[in-house]
Scaffold this motif. Structure first.
Motif, PDB file in Angstrom:
ATOM      1  N   ALA A  80       9.929  -0.061  -0.054  1.00 29.79           N
ATOM      2  CA  ALA A  80      10.437   0.537   1.175  1.00 29.79           C
ATOM      3  C   ALA A  80       9.731   1.840   1.517  1.00 29.79           C
ATOM      4  O   ALA A  80       9.591   2.191   2.688  1.00 29.79           O
ATOM      5  CB  ALA A  80      11.939   0.781   1.061  1.00 29.79           C
ATOM      6  N   ASP A  81       9.243   2.566   0.511  1.00 29.96           N
ATOM      7  CA  ASP A  81       8.565   3.830   0.771  1.00 29.96           C
ATOM      8  C   ASP A  81       7.099   3.652   1.146  1.00 29.96           C
ATOM      9  O   ASP A  81       6.368   4.615   1.334  1.00 29.96           O
ATOM     10  CB  ASP A  81       8.691   4.774  -0.418  1.00 29.96           C
ATOM     11  N   GLY A  82       6.614   2.398   1.248  1.00 25.41           N
ATOM     12  CA  GLY A  82       5.243   2.126   1.645  1.00 25.41           C
ATOM     13  C   GLY A  82       4.284   1.950   0.491  1.00 25.41           C
ATOM     14  O   GLY A  82       3.136   1.588   0.685  1.00 25.41           O
ATOM     15  N   SER A  83       4.739   2.180  -0.737  1.00 22.35           N
ATOM     16  CA  SER A  83       3.870   1.993  -1.892  1.00 22.35           C
ATOM     17  C   SER A  83       3.880   0.530  -2.316  1.00 22.35           C
ATOM     18  O   SER A  83       4.627  -0.291  -1.769  1.00 22.35           O
ATOM     19  CB  SER A  83       4.307   2.902  -3.043  1.00 22.35           C
ATOM     20  N   TYR A  84       3.044   0.185  -3.281  1.00 21.93           N
ATOM     21  CA  TYR A  84       2.890  -1.197  -3.718  1.00 21.93           C
ATOM     22  C   TYR A  84       3.152  -1.304  -5.209  1.00 21.93           C
ATOM     23  O   TYR A  84       2.904  -0.377  -5.965  1.00 21.93           O
ATOM     24  CB  TYR A  84       1.454  -1.683  -3.441  1.00 21.93           C
ATOM     25  N   LEU A  85       3.648  -2.481  -5.634  1.00 20.33           N
ATOM     26  CA  LEU A  85       3.785  -2.782  -7.050  1.00 20.33           C
ATOM     27  C   LEU A  85       3.502  -4.252  -7.263  1.00 20.33           C
ATOM     28  O   LEU A  85       3.483  -5.044  -6.331  1.00 20.33           O
ATOM     29  CB  LEU A  85       5.158  -2.387  -7.595  1.00 20.33           C
ATOM     30  N   SER A  86       3.226  -4.610  -8.503  1.00 22.13           N
ATOM     31  CA  SER A  86       2.906  -6.001  -8.811  1.00 22.13           C
ATOM     32  C   SER A  86       3.624  -6.417 -10.087  1.00 22.13           C
ATOM     33  O   SER A  86       4.229  -5.590 -10.774  1.00 22.13           O
ATOM     34  CB  SER A  86       1.395  -6.172  -9.003  1.00 22.13           C
ATOM     35  N   GLY A  87       3.521  -7.681 -10.400  1.00 25.43           N
ATOM     36  CA  GLY A  87       4.115  -8.189 -11.626  1.00 25.43           C
ATOM     37  C   GLY A  87       3.401  -7.686 -12.866  1.00 25.43           C
ATOM     38  O   GLY A  87       3.960  -7.660 -13.950  1.00 25.43           O
ATOM     39  N   ILE A  88       2.157  -7.268 -12.724  1.00 22.19           N
ATOM     40  CA  ILE A  88       1.398  -6.744 -13.854  1.00 22.19           C
ATOM     41  C   ILE A  88       1.879  -5.341 -14.209  1.00 22.19           C
ATOM     42  O   ILE A  88       2.090  -5.018 -15.369  1.00 22.19           O
ATOM     43  CB  ILE A  88      -0.123  -6.709 -13.537  1.00 22.19           C
ATOM     44  N   ASN A  89       2.042  -4.472 -13.209  1.00 21.63           N
ATOM     45  CA  ASN A  89       2.536  -3.107 -13.431  1.00 21.63           C
ATOM     46  C   ASN A  89       3.806  -2.920 -12.598  1.00 21.63           C
ATOM     47  O   ASN A  89       3.808  -2.180 -11.639  1.00 21.63           O
ATOM     48  CB  ASN A  89       1.548  -2.030 -12.988  1.00 21.63           C
ATOM     49  N   HIS A  90       4.874  -3.584 -12.968  1.00 26.98           N
ATOM     50  CA  HIS A  90       6.064  -3.561 -12.126  1.00 26.98           C
ATOM     51  C   HIS A  90       6.920  -2.314 -12.291  1.00 26.98           C
ATOM     52  O   HIS A  90       7.901  -2.151 -11.600  1.00 26.98           O
ATOM     53  CB  HIS A  90       6.900  -4.825 -12.334  1.00 26.98           C
ATOM     54  N   PHE A  91       6.551  -1.410 -13.207  1.00 25.67           N
ATOM     55  CA  PHE A  91       7.303  -0.170 -13.348  1.00 25.67           C
ATOM     56  C   PHE A  91       6.577   1.018 -12.720  1.00 25.67           C
ATOM     57  O   PHE A  91       7.023   2.136 -12.812  1.00 25.67           O
ATOM     58  CB  PHE A  91       7.565   0.132 -14.827  1.00 25.67           C
ATOM     59  N   GLN A  92       5.444   0.763 -12.079  1.00 22.39           N
ATOM     60  CA  GLN A  92       4.662   1.837 -11.486  1.00 22.39           C
ATOM     61  C   GLN A  92       4.265   1.453 -10.067  1.00 22.39           C
ATOM     62  O   GLN A  92       3.889   0.317  -9.810  1.00 22.39           O
ATOM     63  CB  GLN A  92       3.410   2.087 -12.331  1.00 22.39           C
ATOM     64  N   SER A  93       4.345   2.417  -9.156  1.00 23.99           N
ATOM     65  CA  SER A  93       3.963   2.189  -7.763  1.00 23.99           C
ATOM     66  C   SER A  93       2.605   2.805  -7.485  1.00 23.99           C
ATOM     67  O   SER A  93       2.229   3.797  -8.111  1.00 23.99           O
ATOM     68  CB  SER A  93       4.996   2.809  -6.818  1.00 23.99           C
ATOM     69  N   PHE A  94       1.898   2.224  -6.516  1.00 21.51           N
ATOM     70  CA  PHE A  94       0.566   2.695  -6.154  1.00 21.51           C
ATOM     71  C   PHE A  94       0.501   2.877  -4.646  1.00 21.51           C
ATOM     72  O   PHE A  94       1.124   2.139  -3.896  1.00 21.51           O
ATOM     73  CB  PHE A  94      -0.498   1.705  -6.629  1.00 21.51           C
ATOM     74  N   GLY A  95      -0.290   3.857  -4.227  1.00 25.08           N
ATOM     75  CA  GLY A  95      -0.379   4.190  -2.809  1.00 25.08           C
ATOM     76  C   GLY A  95      -1.098   3.160  -1.968  1.00 25.08           C
ATOM     77  O   GLY A  95      -0.790   2.985  -0.791  1.00 25.08           O
ATOM     78  N   THR A  96      -2.086   2.461  -2.542  1.00 22.19           N
ATOM     79  CA  THR A  96      -2.836   1.463  -1.786  1.00 22.19           C
ATOM     80  C   THR A  96      -2.970   0.190  -2.609  1.00 22.19           C
ATOM     81  O   THR A  96      -2.866   0.218  -3.842  1.00 22.19           O
ATOM     82  CB  THR A  96      -4.260   1.965  -1.441  1.00 22.19           C
ATOM     83  N   PRO A  97      -3.221  -0.940  -1.962  1.00 16.27           N
ATOM     84  CA  PRO A  97      -3.427  -2.185  -2.698  1.00 16.27           C
ATOM     85  C   PRO A  97      -4.644  -2.118  -3.628  1.00 16.27           C
ATOM     86  O   PRO A  97      -4.629  -2.714  -4.703  1.00 16.27           O
ATOM     87  CB  PRO A  97      -3.636  -3.228  -1.598  1.00 16.27           C
ATOM     88  N   LEU A  98      -5.683  -1.381  -3.228  1.00 12.51           N
ATOM     89  CA  LEU A  98      -6.865  -1.281  -4.077  1.00 12.51           C
ATOM     90  C   LEU A  98      -6.553  -0.515  -5.365  1.00 12.51           C
ATOM     91  O   LEU A  98      -6.984  -0.918  -6.457  1.00 12.51           O
ATOM     92  CB  LEU A  98      -8.008  -0.614  -3.309  1.00 12.51           C
ATOM     93  N   GLU A  99      -5.775   0.567  -5.274  1.00 10.62           N
ATOM     94  CA  GLU A  99      -5.347   1.284  -6.483  1.00 10.62           C
ATOM     95  C   GLU A  99      -4.540   0.362  -7.386  1.00 10.62           C
ATOM     96  O   GLU A  99      -4.705   0.375  -8.607  1.00 10.62           O
ATOM     97  CB  GLU A  99      -4.504   2.501  -6.105  1.00 10.62           C
ATOM     98  N   LEU A 100      -3.667  -0.429  -6.787  1.00 17.72           N
ATOM     99  CA  LEU A 100      -2.853  -1.371  -7.553  1.00 17.72           C
ATOM    100  C   LEU A 100      -3.733  -2.402  -8.252  1.00 17.72           C
ATOM    101  O   LEU A 100      -3.529  -2.708  -9.431  1.00 17.72           O
ATOM    102  CB  LEU A 100      -1.856  -2.068  -6.627  1.00 17.72           C
ATOM    103  N   ALA A 101      -4.734  -2.916  -7.561  1.00 14.65           N
ATOM    104  CA  ALA A 101      -5.624  -3.922  -8.142  1.00 14.65           C
ATOM    105  C   ALA A 101      -6.422  -3.332  -9.305  1.00 14.65           C
ATOM    106  O   ALA A 101      -6.588  -3.976 -10.344  1.00 14.65           O
ATOM    107  CB  ALA A 101      -6.559  -4.476  -7.075  1.00 14.65           C
TER     108      ALA A 101
END
Length: 123
Positions: A80-101
């Motif tokens: 909801a805050d605009g950050s991203y998370l994934s099943g790989i790092n589901h306890f940490q949020s990232f500002g962009t999809p590229l950072e998450l990847a």
């Protein structure tokens, strides 16, 4: 001889009350049907630029359909805050999809993503 018990017939008022209630329910259902059928618009990865890069020997592709690492989809969720998370790092949020990847590549440490069991989600 005893008289047969009288059968109570519904009164006119009870009949009208039942008919009115049924009409209200039918009207409410007809009015809400289009709202309930409407689909939520799909969100896209538009806040981050589209990207394609090699990071630590792994090919990362970010597009409107999602994120792929070495051609395999990475399940991504938008918070909801605009950050991203994934099943790989589901306890940490990232500002962009590229950072998450990139963080997912670090976490995988050379392992491959498992094939998607279901249709990919679009965020």
């Amino acid at each position: 001889m005893s008289a047969a018990p009288a059968i109570a017939l519904p009164t006119r008022r009870a009949f009208l009350r039942t008919a009115f209630s049924a009409a209200v329910l039918a009207g409410t259902a007809a009015a809400l049907a289009p709202v309930l059928r409407a689909r939520r618009p799909r969100q896209t990865l538009t806040p981050a630029p589209l990207a394609e890069e090699t990071y630590r020997g792994r090919h990362i592709a970010v597009d409107h359909a999602g994120i792929r690492i070495d051609g395999r989809p990475l399940h991504v969720m938008r918070r909801a805050d605009g950050s991203y998370l994934s099943g790989i790092n589901h306890f940490q949020s990232f500002g962009t999809p590229l950072e998450l990847a990139r963080a997912a590549v670090d976490e995988l440490a050379g392992a491959q993503l498992a094939p998607a069991a279901a249709a990919p989600h679009h965020v």
